[in-house]
Motif scaffolding. Structure first.
Motif, PDB file in Angstrom:
ATOM      1  N   GLN A 151       0.839  -1.196   0.000  1.00 59.32           N
ATOM      2  CA  GLN A 151       0.000   0.000   0.000  1.00 59.32           C
ATOM      3  C   GLN A 151       0.876   1.248   0.000  1.00 59.32           C
ATOM      4  N   ILE A 152       0.630   2.116  -0.956  1.00 59.92           N
ATOM      5  CA  ILE A 152       1.452   3.332  -1.116  1.00 59.92           C
ATOM      6  C   ILE A 152       0.557   4.532  -0.839  1.00 59.92           C
ATOM      7  N   ILE A 153       0.969   5.324   0.142  1.00 60.07           N
ATOM      8  CA  ILE A 153       0.070   6.278   0.801  1.00 60.07           C
ATOM      9  C   ILE A 153       0.405   7.718   0.387  1.00 60.07           C
ATOM     10  N   LYS A 179       3.938   1.811   2.483  1.00 52.16           N
ATOM     11  CA  LYS A 179       4.980   2.813   2.199  1.00 52.16           C
ATOM     12  C   LYS A 179       4.358   4.174   2.476  1.00 52.16           C
ATOM     13  N   THR A 180       4.860   4.847   3.504  1.00 52.19           N
ATOM     14  CA  THR A 180       4.240   6.098   3.954  1.00 52.19           C
ATOM     15  C   THR A 180       4.745   7.280   3.116  1.00 52.19           C
ATOM     16  N   PRO A 181       4.018   8.402   3.113  1.00 52.09           N
ATOM     17  CA  PRO A 181       4.455   9.553   2.315  1.00 52.09           C
ATOM     18  C   PRO A 181       5.680  10.226   2.932  1.00 52.09           C
ATOM     19  N   GLU A 182       6.577  10.699   2.089  1.00 49.43           N
ATOM     20  CA  GLU A 182       7.816  11.318   2.573  1.00 49.43           C
ATOM     21  C   GLU A 182       7.547  12.617   3.330  1.00 49.43           C
ATOM     22  N   GLU A 211      11.624   6.969  -0.185  1.00 53.26           N
ATOM     23  CA  GLU A 211      11.342   7.770  -1.384  1.00 53.26           C
ATOM     24  C   GLU A 211      10.433   6.970  -2.315  1.00 53.26           C
ATOM     25  N   GLY A 212       9.531   7.693  -2.999  1.00 51.31           N
ATOM     26  CA  GLY A 212       8.612   7.022  -3.908  1.00 51.31           C
ATOM     27  C   GLY A 212       9.339   6.239  -4.993  1.00 51.31           C
ATOM     28  N   THR A 213      10.363   6.880  -5.571  1.00 48.58           N
ATOM     29  CA  THR A 213      11.050   6.226  -6.699  1.00 48.58           C
ATOM     30  C   THR A 213      12.009   5.128  -6.228  1.00 48.58           C
ATOM     31  N   LEU A 219       8.469  -1.598  -3.854  1.00 45.08           N
ATOM     32  CA  LEU A 219       7.269  -2.303  -3.369  1.00 45.08           C
ATOM     33  C   LEU A 219       6.331  -2.651  -4.528  1.00 45.08           C
ATOM     34  N   SER A 220       6.121  -1.685  -5.426  1.00 45.01           N
ATOM     35  CA  SER A 220       5.134  -1.937  -6.484  1.00 45.01           C
ATOM     36  C   SER A 220       5.640  -2.930  -7.527  1.00 45.01           C
ATOM     37  N   SER A 221       6.960  -3.138  -7.589  1.00 40.51           N
ATOM     38  CA  SER A 221       7.474  -4.103  -8.573  1.00 40.51           C
ATOM     39  C   SER A 221       7.876  -5.420  -7.909  1.00 40.51           C
ATOM     40  N   PHE A 230      -3.108   2.067  -4.207  1.00 44.01           N
ATOM     41  CA  PHE A 230      -2.401   3.341  -4.341  1.00 44.01           C
ATOM     42  C   PHE A 230      -3.395   4.491  -4.425  1.00 44.01           C
ATOM     43  N   THR A 231      -3.098   5.562  -3.725  1.00 41.61           N
ATOM     44  CA  THR A 231      -3.816   6.826  -3.875  1.00 41.61           C
ATOM     45  C   THR A 231      -2.780   7.896  -4.138  1.00 41.61           C
ATOM     46  N   GLY A 232      -3.006   8.715  -5.173  1.00 36.84           N
ATOM     47  CA  GLY A 232      -2.051   9.773  -5.472  1.00 36.84           C
ATOM     48  C   GLY A 232      -2.261  10.287  -6.879  1.00 36.84           C
ATOM     49  N   PRO A 235       0.314  10.210 -12.954  1.00 37.44           N
ATOM     50  CA  PRO A 235       1.568   9.627 -13.469  1.00 37.44           C
ATOM     51  C   PRO A 235       2.134   8.552 -12.547  1.00 37.44           C
ATOM     52  N   THR A 236       2.060   8.785 -11.234  1.00 38.34           N
ATOM     53  CA  THR A 236       2.577   7.766 -10.311  1.00 38.34           C
ATOM     54  C   THR A 236       1.699   6.516 -10.369  1.00 38.34           C
ATOM     55  N   GLY A 237       0.391   6.711 -10.484  1.00 40.43           N
ATOM     56  CA  GLY A 237      -0.525   5.570 -10.608  1.00 40.43           C
ATOM     57  C   GLY A 237      -0.201   4.724 -11.824  1.00 40.43           C
ATOM     58  N   VAL A 238       0.113   5.398 -12.921  1.00 38.16           N
ATOM     59  CA  VAL A 238       0.457   4.672 -14.154  1.00 38.16           C
ATOM     60  C   VAL A 238       1.765   3.884 -13.941  1.00 38.16           C
ATOM     61  N   ALA A 239       2.744   4.524 -13.281  1.00 39.23           N
ATOM     62  CA  ALA A 239       4.034   3.835 -13.032  1.00 39.23           C
ATOM     63  C   ALA A 239       3.812   2.604 -12.152  1.00 39.23           C
ATOM     64  N   ILE A 240       2.975   2.754 -11.136  1.00 39.14           N
ATOM     65  CA  ILE A 240       2.740   1.644 -10.203  1.00 39.14           C
ATOM     66  C   ILE A 240       1.974   0.511 -10.895  1.00 39.14           C
ATOM     67  N   VAL A 287      -7.631  17.701  -1.238  1.00 34.56           N
ATOM     68  CA  VAL A 287      -8.546  16.559  -1.110  1.00 34.56           C
ATOM     69  C   VAL A 287      -8.853  16.083  -2.524  1.00 34.56           C
ATOM     70  N   CYS A 288      -8.719  14.763  -2.743  1.00 36.11           N
ATOM     71  CA  CYS A 288      -8.937  14.281  -4.117  1.00 36.11           C
ATOM     72  C   CYS A 288     -10.367  14.541  -4.575  1.00 36.11           C
ATOM     73  N   SER A 289     -11.329  14.493  -3.646  1.00 31.74           N
ATOM     74  CA  SER A 289     -12.726  14.695  -4.034  1.00 31.74           C
ATOM     75  C   SER A 289     -13.191  16.119  -3.705  1.00 31.74           C
ATOM     76  N   GLU A 387      -6.964  20.683 -14.562  1.00 35.74           N
ATOM     77  CA  GLU A 387      -5.889  20.122 -13.737  1.00 35.74           C
ATOM     78  C   GLU A 387      -6.261  20.218 -12.270  1.00 35.74           C
ATOM     79  N   GLU A 388      -5.874  19.212 -11.488  1.00 34.43           N
ATOM     80  CA  GLU A 388      -6.047  19.320 -10.039  1.00 34.43           C
ATOM     81  C   GLU A 388      -5.152  20.443  -9.522  1.00 34.43           C
ATOM     82  N   VAL A 389      -5.719  21.445  -8.845  1.00 28.72           N
ATOM     83  CA  VAL A 389      -4.874  22.467  -8.212  1.00 28.72           C
ATOM     84  C   VAL A 389      -4.347  21.898  -6.900  1.00 28.72           C
TER      85      VAL A 389
HETATM   86  P1  NAD Z   1       2.559  11.205  -5.902  1.00 28.09           P
HETATM   87  O1  NAD Z   1       1.452  10.501  -6.578  1.00 28.09           O
HETATM   88  O2  NAD Z   1       3.842  11.287  -6.649  1.00 28.09           O
HETATM   89  O3  NAD Z   1       2.895  10.505  -4.487  1.00 28.09           O
HETATM   90  C1  NAD Z   1       2.007   9.712  -3.752  1.00 28.09           C
HETATM   91  C2  NAD Z   1       2.753   8.526  -3.170  1.00 28.09           C
HETATM   92  O4  NAD Z   1       3.359   7.769  -4.215  1.00 28.09           O
HETATM   93  C3  NAD Z   1       3.898   8.900  -2.219  1.00 28.09           C
HETATM   94  O5  NAD Z   1       3.922   7.967  -1.155  1.00 28.09           O
HETATM   95  C4  NAD Z   1       5.133   8.737  -3.092  1.00 28.09           C
HETATM   96  O6  NAD Z   1       6.291   8.458  -2.360  1.00 28.09           O
HETATM   97  C5  NAD Z   1       4.755   7.547  -3.942  1.00 28.09           C
HETATM   98  N1  NAD Z   1       5.490   7.441  -5.209  1.00 28.09           N
HETATM   99  C6  NAD Z   1       5.988   8.452  -5.973  1.00 28.09           C
HETATM  100  N2  NAD Z   1       6.592   7.953  -7.075  1.00 28.09           N
HETATM  101  C7  NAD Z   1       6.468   6.608  -7.015  1.00 28.09           C
HETATM  102  C8  NAD Z   1       6.860   5.536  -7.864  1.00 28.09           C
HETATM  103  N3  NAD Z   1       7.511   5.747  -9.022  1.00 28.09           N
HETATM  104  N4  NAD Z   1       6.573   4.279  -7.502  1.00 28.09           N
HETATM  105  C9  NAD Z   1       5.887   4.029  -6.365  1.00 28.09           C
HETATM  106  N5  NAD Z   1       5.501   5.006  -5.510  1.00 28.09           N
HETATM  107  C10 NAD Z   1       5.771   6.277  -5.826  1.00 28.09           C
HETATM  108  O7  NAD Z   1       2.026  12.612  -5.491  1.00 28.09           O
HETATM  109  P2  NAD Z   1       2.851  13.923  -5.068  1.00 28.09           P
HETATM  110  O8  NAD Z   1       4.046  14.136  -5.932  1.00 28.09           O
HETATM  111  O9  NAD Z   1       3.072  13.845  -3.612  1.00 28.09           O
HETATM  112  O10 NAD Z   1       1.759  15.042  -5.427  1.00 28.09           O
HETATM  113  C11 NAD Z   1       1.597  15.460  -6.773  1.00 28.09           C
HETATM  114  C12 NAD Z   1       0.145  15.616  -7.131  1.00 28.09           C
HETATM  115  O11 NAD Z   1      -0.555  14.384  -6.944  1.00 28.09           O
HETATM  116  C13 NAD Z   1      -0.662  16.581  -6.275  1.00 28.09           C
HETATM  117  O12 NAD Z   1      -0.523  17.885  -6.679  1.00 28.09           O
HETATM  118  C14 NAD Z   1      -2.061  16.088  -6.438  1.00 28.09           C
HETATM  119  O13 NAD Z   1      -2.663  16.615  -7.584  1.00 28.09           O
HETATM  120  C15 NAD Z   1      -1.891  14.617  -6.606  1.00 28.09           C
HETATM  121  N6  NAD Z   1      -2.229  13.891  -5.376  1.00 28.09           N
HETATM  122  C16 NAD Z   1      -3.459  13.364  -5.302  1.00 28.09           C
HETATM  123  C17 NAD Z   1      -3.834  12.689  -4.160  1.00 28.09           C
HETATM  124  C18 NAD Z   1      -5.180  12.078  -4.059  1.00 28.09           C
HETATM  125  O14 NAD Z   1      -5.690  11.898  -2.977  1.00 28.09           O
HETATM  126  N7  NAD Z   1      -5.781  11.714  -5.158  1.00 28.09           N
HETATM  127  C19 NAD Z   1      -2.972  12.574  -3.086  1.00 28.09           C
HETATM  128  C20 NAD Z   1      -1.682  13.126  -3.196  1.00 28.09           C
HETATM  129  C21 NAD Z   1      -1.334  13.783  -4.359  1.00 28.09           C
END
Ligand code: NAD
Length: 487
Positions: A151-153, A179-182, A211-213, A219-221, A230-232, A235-240, A287-289, A387-389
């Motif tokens: 779980q990536i937070i 994996k907690t947020p940095e 670090e996420g990267t 963890l994701s690989s 994953f929540t975030g 681009p990170t969602g696509v990578a994961i 907030v995502c929503s 775009e999400e602000v």
């Molecule tokens: P992010 O998506 O890059 O990071 C979220 C999590 O993913 C963190 O724990 C990070 O360490 C991890 N991560 C980063 N790169 C990774 C990788 N390659 N593989 C696996 N895990 C990885 O988000 P951010 O850079 O912190 O924020 C950027 C934007 O993302 C924000 O401006 C916002 O629009 C969006 N965001 C959305 C939510 C949401 O609830 N939907 C939450 C946070 C950020």
């Protein structure tokens, strides 16, 4: 300024032990002041390996799966009890690392505890079915855990997002590596203490920051991880999801939104304005929503804008630790980077022809504060409307007829939530049917709760969190066909 002393160094938690990180330490800042708050152990890929191995061993021991589900459910509920019992200890830590007001931090901890209550209660309700195959057979299905849940937070609600995933995962007998947020990892420490209090076996819950990267990517690989949450960002969602696909591992992705509230000419404007307070200024809009677009009927635009400006200008903005009770107040954004990014999107919108009726700038004080912002004259072709602000910024877009309102609300690549404010049930149900989003709010933004399914259409992701639906992300169906003897 109120000061609260917190521990100088916070460790990771692997296999029931608090440990240092292979990648050293990370500074965690206080966004309310911009100053360093504490240090966090930073995991490397080897730490991830160790945590996954611990989770795997715990899974393969069947200690959680063999338990009577009611017993497992009680353990899960006890994690929530611990959080509630320690809310006054945890809340200042969460506030200091994330910037949110203290009352919001308490609300987040209560929200996190609620997930453990809800999914703890669900543990004994997951039942298979019997499928008739005619004489000579007995056939049934069971639900089994995937195994190790990775779980990536994100940083916006570190406690609630973690609780959302691990409560459902543990209730269904999975083991977890989180994996907690940095940016704000510290308060996750209390989940480890809660797990110990609840009697969770070592290895069932591992929590590490990295670090996420590095740690996130490891963890994701990882080939010994069986399911990923994953929540975030997109681009990170696509990578994961791409990394997980190489191991044929399913993911749940929650990737944000650009959600719209349609305000019809017959709306109760008082009620709409009340909802804006939480809709866009809660957690400084991170907030995502969030209600990041208000699609307002032209005939009520002037009244709505005037009242939105009034709400924004009357918020007391400053360090969260001094904002202890619910009221017209707002804290810092989580980091300088996020604050700069939000300000840049506002400036670009003004260049494109939008007007900041109020706000749009960083505040001239220490810490990472953006003025509560009402952006008017926004059109759907602008970046700010797509775009999400991820900040305290609402964009007002006008419409003339009902179909146009729905078209505008559906015009982004996202589809997380949407809302409609009207006194006309026919209008409301038409919008609810035609909006492309996973959750629709009628006359109350954030209507629903832990019990109601949440998740996106389009680029907002796939899979559902919350509610009964989310449990199904954590189990796989097994069918057992028994050939009975012919006697
Ligand atoms: P992010 O998506 O890059 O990071 C979220 C999590 O993913 C963190 O724990 C990070 O360490 C991890 N991560 C980063 N790169 C990774 C990788 N390659 N593989 C696996 N895990 C990885 O988000 P951010 O850079 O912190 O924020 C950027 C934007 O993302 C924000 O401006 C916002 O629009 C969006 N965001 C959305 C939510 C949401 O609830 N939907 C939450 C946070 C950020």
């Amino acid at each position: 300024m109120m000061t609260t002393e917190i521990k100088a160094f916070w460790q990771n938690y692997i296999n029931g032990e608090f440990v240092d990180g292979g990648a050293g330490r990370l500074d965690v800042d206080n966004p309310g002041t911009g100053e360093k708050l504490a240090e966090q152990a930073l995991a490397d890929a080897r730490d991830v390996d160790t945590a996954v191995a611990a989770a795997r061993a715990c899974h393969e021991s069947n200690v959680l799966f063999d338990m009577r589900p009611v017993e497992r459910g009680r353990i899960v509920r006890k994690i929530g009890d611990y959080l509630l019992d320690h809310v006054h200890e945890i809340a200042p830590v969460l506030t200091l690392e994330s910037g949110k007001p203290l009352w919001e931090a308490r609300k987040e901890i209560e929200g996190a505890a609620r997930y453990f209550e809800y999914y703890g209660n669900q543990a004994e309700t997951l039942e298979g079915r019997s499928i008739p195959l005619g004489a000579g057979y007995f056939d049934f299905t069971t639900y089994e855990p995937y195994g190790v849940s990775g779980q990536i937070i994100p940083w916006n609600f570190p406690l609630e997002m973690t609780a959302r995933g691990i409560a459902a995962a543990l209730a269904t007998a999975n083991t977890c590596v989180v994996k907690t947020p940095e940016i704000d990892p510290l308060s996750l420490y209390y989940f480890c203490k809660a797990a110990e209090y609840a009697g969770l076996p070592p290895g069932a819950l591992n929590i590490l920051c990295g670090e996420g990267t590095v740690a996130g990517a490891a963890l994701s690989s990882h080939s010994d991880v069986n399911q990923i949450v994953f929540t975030g960002s997109v681009p990170t969602g696509v990578a994961i999801a791409s990394a997980a696909a190489k191991n044929v591992v399913p993911c749940v992705l929650e990737l944000g939104g650009k959600s719209a509230a349609i305000v019809h000419d017959d709306a109760d404007i008082d009620n709409f304005i009340k909802n804006v307070r939480m809709g866009i200024f809660f957690n400084a809009g991170q907030v995502c929503s969030a209600m990041s677009r208000a699609i307002v009927h032209q005939s009520v635009n002037d009244e709505v804008v005037e009242r939105l400006v009034d709400v924004a200008q009357n918020l007391s903005v400053g360090p969260g630790i001094e904002r202890t009770e619910f009221g017209p107040n707002m804290g810092a954004m989580v980091s300088e980077k996020q604050c700069d990014r939000a300000e840049k999107i506002c400036a670009a919108a003004e260049r494109e022809g939008a007007k900041a009726a109020t706000g749009g700038r960083k505040m001239n004080q220490p810490g990472y504060f953006l003025e509560p912002t009402i952006m008017t004259s926004v059109t759907q072709d602008m970046e700010i409307a797509n775009e999400e602000v991820f900040g305290p910024v609402i964009s007002v877009i006008n419409f003339i007829d009902d179909d146009e309102a729905i078209r505008l609300s559906n015009a982004t690549s996202y589809g997380l939530v949407g809302g409609v404010f009207t006194r006309d049930l026919d209008r409301a149900t038409k919008v609810a049917r035609e909006m492309r989003a996973g959750q629709i709010f009628v006359n109350e933004w954030y209507g629903g709760g832990v019990e109601t399914p949440f998740g996106g259409y389009g680029k907002s992701g796939y899979g559902r969190e919350k509610g009964r639906e989310a449990l199904m992300n954590y189990v796989q169906t097994k069918n057992v066909a028994i050939k009975l003897s012919d006697r």
